[in-house]
Design a protein around this motif. Structure first.
Motif, mmCIF file in Angstrom:
data_model
loop_
_atom_site.group_PDB
_atom_site.id
_atom_site.type_symbol
_atom_site.label_atom_id
_atom_site.label_comp_id
_atom_site.label_asym_id
_atom_site.label_seq_id
_atom_site.Cartn_x
_atom_site.Cartn_y
_atom_site.Cartn_z
ATOM 1 N N LYS A 77 7.739 -2.893 -4.489
ATOM 2 C CA LYS A 77 6.458 -3.205 -4.424
ATOM 3 C C LYS A 77 5.782 -3.219 -3.236
ATOM 4 C CE LYS A 77 5.436 -7.767 -4.571
ATOM 5 N NZ LYS A 77 5.088 -9.050 -4.674
ATOM 6 N N PHE A 78 6.615 -3.622 -2.061
ATOM 7 C CA PHE A 78 5.785 -3.589 -0.885
ATOM 8 C C PHE A 78 5.737 -1.980 -0.332
ATOM 9 C CE2 PHE A 78 7.270 -7.997 -0.195
ATOM 10 C CZ PHE A 78 6.212 -8.544 -0.240
ATOM 11 N N VAL A 79 6.501 -1.201 -0.680
ATOM 12 C CA VAL A 79 6.502 0.251 -0.291
ATOM 13 C C VAL A 79 5.246 0.876 -0.969
ATOM 14 C CG1 VAL A 79 7.354 2.458 -0.506
ATOM 15 C CG2 VAL A 79 8.658 0.655 0.363
ATOM 16 N N GLY A 80 4.977 0.715 -2.134
ATOM 17 C CA GLY A 80 3.818 0.925 -2.993
ATOM 18 C C GLY A 80 2.540 0.323 -2.448
ATOM 19 N N ALA A 81 2.467 -0.754 -2.254
ATOM 20 C CA ALA A 81 1.169 -1.636 -1.725
ATOM 21 C C ALA A 81 0.886 -0.751 -0.492
ATOM 22 C CB ALA A 81 1.677 -3.069 -1.414
ATOM 23 N N ALA A 82 1.917 -0.880 0.423
ATOM 24 C CA ALA A 82 1.545 -0.085 2.013
ATOM 25 C C ALA A 82 1.060 1.480 1.589
ATOM 26 C CB ALA A 82 2.836 -0.004 2.667
ATOM 27 N N TYR A 83 1.554 2.182 0.804
ATOM 28 C CA TYR A 83 1.139 3.311 0.552
ATOM 29 C C TYR A 83 -0.478 3.400 -0.062
ATOM 30 C CZ TYR A 83 0.994 8.242 -1.364
ATOM 31 O OH TYR A 83 0.680 9.399 -1.515
ATOM 32 N N LEU A 84 -0.655 2.299 -0.956
ATOM 33 C CA LEU A 84 -2.216 2.146 -1.087
ATOM 34 C C LEU A 84 -3.157 1.811 -0.215
ATOM 35 C CD1 LEU A 84 -1.722 0.464 -4.974
ATOM 36 C CD2 LEU A 84 -3.074 2.506 -4.340
ATOM 37 N N VAL A 85 -2.452 1.106 0.782
ATOM 38 C CA VAL A 85 -3.247 0.797 1.648
ATOM 39 C C VAL A 85 -3.759 1.783 2.820
ATOM 40 C CG1 VAL A 85 -3.462 -0.710 3.932
ATOM 41 C CG2 VAL A 85 -2.910 -2.019 1.549
ATOM 42 N N TRP A 86 -2.495 2.535 2.966
ATOM 43 C CA TRP A 86 -2.654 3.648 3.922
ATOM 44 C C TRP A 86 -3.685 4.821 3.322
ATOM 45 C CZ3 TRP A 86 -1.284 8.949 3.134
ATOM 46 C CH2 TRP A 86 -1.355 9.664 4.303
ATOM 47 N N LEU A 87 -3.527 5.249 1.837
ATOM 48 C CA LEU A 87 -4.342 5.956 1.224
ATOM 49 C C LEU A 87 -5.883 5.526 1.534
ATOM 50 C CD1 LEU A 87 -2.611 6.888 -2.145
ATOM 51 C CD2 LEU A 87 -3.024 8.303 0.131
ATOM 52 N N GLY A 88 -6.062 4.293 1.242
ATOM 53 C CA GLY A 88 -7.671 3.704 1.381
ATOM 54 C C GLY A 88 -7.875 3.536 2.774
ATOM 55 N N VAL A 89 -7.339 3.487 3.765
ATOM 56 C CA VAL A 89 -7.658 3.514 5.048
ATOM 57 C C VAL A 89 -7.810 4.948 5.394
ATOM 58 C CG1 VAL A 89 -7.091 3.386 7.469
ATOM 59 C CG2 VAL A 89 -6.527 1.518 5.995
ATOM 60 N N LEU A 199 -9.065 0.854 -2.732
ATOM 61 C CA LEU A 199 -7.623 1.158 -2.766
ATOM 62 C C LEU A 199 -7.067 0.146 -1.810
ATOM 63 C CD1 LEU A 199 -7.346 5.195 -2.557
ATOM 64 C CD2 LEU A 199 -7.267 3.669 -4.392
ATOM 65 N N VAL A 200 -7.685 -0.135 -0.468
ATOM 66 C CA VAL A 200 -6.906 -1.043 0.401
ATOM 67 C C VAL A 200 -6.872 -2.549 -0.527
ATOM 68 C CG1 VAL A 200 -7.110 -2.388 2.277
ATOM 69 C CG2 VAL A 200 -7.681 -0.016 2.484
ATOM 70 N N GLY A 201 -7.906 -2.857 -1.159
ATOM 71 C CA GLY A 201 -7.860 -4.048 -1.877
ATOM 72 C C GLY A 201 -6.751 -4.137 -3.227
ATOM 73 N N LEU A 202 -6.628 -3.000 -3.860
ATOM 74 C CA LEU A 202 -5.468 -3.053 -4.773
ATOM 75 C C LEU A 202 -4.143 -3.011 -4.215
ATOM 76 C CD1 LEU A 202 -6.832 0.109 -6.839
ATOM 77 C CD2 LEU A 202 -6.435 -2.208 -7.695
ATOM 78 N N GLY A 203 -3.877 -2.452 -2.769
ATOM 79 C CA GLY A 203 -2.599 -2.605 -1.977
ATOM 80 C C GLY A 203 -2.279 -3.940 -1.743
ATOM 81 N N VAL A 204 -3.480 -4.630 -1.242
ATOM 82 C CA VAL A 204 -3.212 -5.947 -0.908
ATOM 83 C C VAL A 204 -2.827 -6.785 -1.920
ATOM 84 C CG1 VAL A 204 -4.272 -8.190 0.179
ATOM 85 C CG2 VAL A 204 -4.534 -5.840 0.976
ATOM 86 N N HIS A 205 -3.593 -6.509 -3.167
ATOM 87 C CA HIS A 205 -3.352 -7.402 -4.299
ATOM 88 C C HIS A 205 -1.974 -7.146 -5.012
ATOM 89 C CE1 HIS A 205 -3.891 -9.348 -8.108
ATOM 90 N NE2 HIS A 205 -3.478 -8.260 -8.833
ATOM 91 N N LEU A 206 -1.512 -6.016 -4.796
ATOM 92 C CA LEU A 206 -0.033 -5.655 -5.305
ATOM 93 C C LEU A 206 0.902 -6.428 -4.486
ATOM 94 C CD1 LEU A 206 1.788 -4.123 -7.019
ATOM 95 C CD2 LEU A 206 1.742 -2.042 -5.607
ATOM 96 N N ALA A 207 0.898 -6.372 -3.108
ATOM 97 C CA ALA A 207 1.566 -7.133 -2.038
ATOM 98 C C ALA A 207 1.783 -8.584 -2.124
ATOM 99 C CB ALA A 207 1.225 -6.731 -0.673
ATOM 100 N N LEU A 208 0.545 -9.315 -2.501
ATOM 101 C CA LEU A 208 0.568 -10.462 -2.664
ATOM 102 C C LEU A 208 0.659 -11.149 -4.111
ATOM 103 C CD1 LEU A 208 -2.617 -11.549 -0.402
ATOM 104 C CD2 LEU A 208 -0.390 -11.461 0.230
ATOM 105 N N GLN A 209 0.744 -10.420 -5.178
ATOM 106 C CA GLN A 209 0.966 -10.865 -6.264
ATOM 107 C C GLN A 209 2.433 -11.170 -6.553
ATOM 108 O OE1 GLN A 209 0.174 -7.652 -9.417
ATOM 109 N NE2 GLN A 209 -0.709 -9.157 -10.970
ATOM 110 N N ARG A 210 2.524 -12.096 -7.240
ATOM 111 C CA ARG A 210 3.864 -12.478 -7.707
ATOM 112 C C ARG A 210 4.502 -11.901 -8.647
ATOM 113 N NH1 ARG A 210 3.371 -19.246 -7.963
ATOM 114 N NH2 ARG A 210 2.788 -19.620 -5.801
ATOM 115 N N SER A 211 5.821 -11.676 -8.676
ATOM 116 C CA SER A 211 6.388 -10.793 -9.596
ATOM 117 C C SER A 211 6.563 -11.595 -10.995
ATOM 118 C CB SER A 211 8.046 -10.625 -8.893
ATOM 119 O OG SER A 211 8.596 -11.919 -8.996
#
Length: 211
Positions: A77-89, A199-211
């Motif tokens: 989850k965190f790897v995917g979130a970080a990748y989304l944030v990186w793409l957004g940036v 994309l950054v928002g999606l990454g942050v949302h994924l990182a903070l979302q509970r499993s």
């Protein structure tokens, strides 16, 4: 195969899920806003291809690993979130097509890049794996002639196609709006930045979302 009643319930339920605004739609729309309609469609194709990894994982029971090993789920989850944030940036900072400087992200290879990035994003999204593992078993008939794993594959393919169709509709609509806005170079830059911000928002949302 499952009974007709079960299949009808499956199609209706899958259609409802498919056309409910969700992360995949937002992601496809963001790619369209930042790169254009064709890259947006290629991003949708990438999401679709990546979705089959989760279909196969569900058929093989591999998605249960996320339930059995919570640390694995969190890591993916965190790897995917970080990748989304990186793409957004990257999209947020990239030069727009109308700028004098050579574009960092937007360019002739934009559609191909969006395709491969989207496959990675989808494969690294454990929420998709959990969805398939939770949704598909409700419509699998253990007493049917087809083996359970094949039912998983067939039903998962139908779900994946329906979700992709909804994403394509979203990309076409977003492309229509963006096409109007891109008549202005300033609006083009704002739209591109908005796509990166999504994309950054999606990454942050994924990182903070509970499993």
């Amino acid at each position: 195969m499952p009974s007709t009643e079960l299949l009808v319930a499956f199609v209706v339920t899958a259609a409802i899920f498919a056309f409910m605004p969700g992360p995949a739609m937002l992601y496809a729309a963001a790619q369209t806003m930042a790169r254009g309609r064709w890259p947006g469609l290629m991003a949708t194709l990438g999401i679709h291809i990546g979705g089959y990894a989760h279909v196969i994982a569900a058929a093989a029971g591999l998605s249960m690993l996320f339930h059995a090993v919570p640390l694995l789920y969190m890591a993916v989850k965190f790897v995917g979130a970080a990748y989304l944030v990186w793409l957004g940036v990257q999209l947020f900072r990239a030069k727009a097509q109308g700028d004098n400087a050579a574009p960092a992200v937007i360019g002739p290879k934009s559609a191909r890049r969006a395709f491969f990035e989207s496959i990675t994003v989808e494969v690294l999204n454990p929420k998709t794996a959990i969805f398939f593992m939770a949704f598909l078993p409700q419509f699998v008939d253990a007493s049917a002639a087809l083996p359970v794993w094949l039912q998983f594959v067939l039903l998962g393919t139908v779900v994946n196609l329906m979700f992709s169709f909804a994403d394509v509709v979203c990309v076409v609509l977003a492309g229509f709006v963006v096409g109007r806005l891109r008549r202005s170079s300033r609006a083009q830059r704002l739209v591109q930045r908005a796509g990166g911000a999504v994309l950054v928002g999606l990454g942050v949302h994924l990182a903070l979302q509970r499993s």
